[in-house]
Scaffold this active site. Structure first.
Site, PDB file in Angstrom:
ATOM      1  N   CYS A 187       0.833  -1.206   0.000  1.00 42.14           N
ATOM      2  CA  CYS A 187       0.000   0.000   0.000  1.00 42.14           C
ATOM      3  C   CYS A 187       0.872   1.263   0.000  1.00 42.14           C
ATOM      4  CB  CYS A 187      -1.014  -0.038   1.136  1.00 42.14           C
ATOM      5  SG  CYS A 187      -2.385   1.137   0.874  1.00 42.14           S
ATOM      6  N   GLU A 228      -1.818  -8.615   4.607  1.00 36.49           N
ATOM      7  CA  GLU A 228      -1.695  -8.815   6.054  1.00 36.49           C
ATOM      8  C   GLU A 228      -3.020  -8.694   6.786  1.00 36.49           C
ATOM      9  OE1 GLU A 228      -1.121  -4.291   5.737  1.00 36.49           O
ATOM     10  OE2 GLU A 228      -1.083  -6.075   4.468  1.00 36.49           O
ATOM     11  N   HIS A 286      -3.597  -5.371   0.591  1.00 39.60           N
ATOM     12  CA  HIS A 286      -3.150  -5.623   1.966  1.00 39.60           C
ATOM     13  C   HIS A 286      -3.247  -7.113   2.312  1.00 39.60           C
ATOM     14  CE1 HIS A 286      -2.581  -1.589   3.733  1.00 39.60           C
ATOM     15  NE2 HIS A 286      -3.553  -1.198   2.910  1.00 39.60           N
TER      16      HIS A 286
END
Length: 221
Positions: free
Chosen positions: A93, A178, A176
């Site tokens: 990002c 994660e 993303h």
């Protein structure tokens, strides 16, 4: 392998009691994929010697790469130094965006506005073209592709959603990998007071392909 995770921004204050930091999210998911690796969290304002670690991962941030902050220019210098030393880097990002800015691209607020939720990306990150769902949470994106890069993921609204650099060992992604589904859902709730163009609605489970791509890249596979 010693991997430095550069914390470019914290988890929003309303979510800190429930969720770990972004470096902790990455560490928890990458450690099983890279059992021999050690991870060090690095404050973005205290980067230290670029030669001190074997590889770097740059997290997301609420800031933009164009913001007038004292750590933006030093971070770009650090990225360029790491590229010269051929240190593997992963950007996620904001990390994706600032690597691009440091190495000749340009980032702006997206004409499409906020993208939040799950997005469907066309990707060739694993060598085969396929469609994958990944969490998205951004209003900025790359608008000029950096030199010496190939696009390895995109959407109609985000043409440079993942880049592989050819002159240095760098992989960066706009999405993303994660994020857990509960975190993504709560993060969207935090944004609910702002104008946002939602992506696809949350699904029962998130794909782990994105984190496996990062693990494979850092391990040299």
């Amino acid at each position: 392998m010693k991997i430095g995770i550069i914390e470019c921004g914290p988890v929003p204050a309303p979510l800190r009691e429930r969720y770990d930091s972004y470096p902790a999210m990455f560490r928890a998911q990458l450690q099983p994929l890279l059992p021999a690796a050690t991870f060090e969290t690095i404050a973005v304002a205290a980067l230290g010697d670029v030669a001190a670690r074997d590889a770097y991962l740059l997290t997301g941030s609420r800031h933009g790469v164009y913001d007038d902050l004292p750590w933006i220019a030093p971070l770009k210098d650090f990225i360029r130094a790491a590229a010269r030393l051929q240190r593997p880097m992963v950007g996620v990002c904001f990390g994706h965006q600032i690597i691009a800015e440091a190495l000749g691209g340009r980032v702006e607020k997206a004409a499409a506005g906020w993208r939040v939720g799950l997005e469907q990306y066309t990707t060739s990150l694993n060598g085969d073209t396929q469609s994958v769902m990944m969490p998205a949470f951004h209003q900025d994106q790359i608008v000029v592709q950096p030199p010496d890069t190939e696009v390895v993921a995109n959407t109609a609204a985000c043409p440079f959603a993942a880049l592989r650099y050819t002159a240095a060992p760098i992989l960066s992604v706009q999405f993303h990998p994660e994020f857990s589904l509960p975190y993504l859902t709560d993060l969207i709730t935090c944004l609910s007071q702002q104008a946002a163009a939602p992506g696809l609605p949350p699904q029962p489970a998130l794909d782990d392909k994105g984190m496996r791509w990062i693990g494979d890249f850092l391990s040299g596979r």
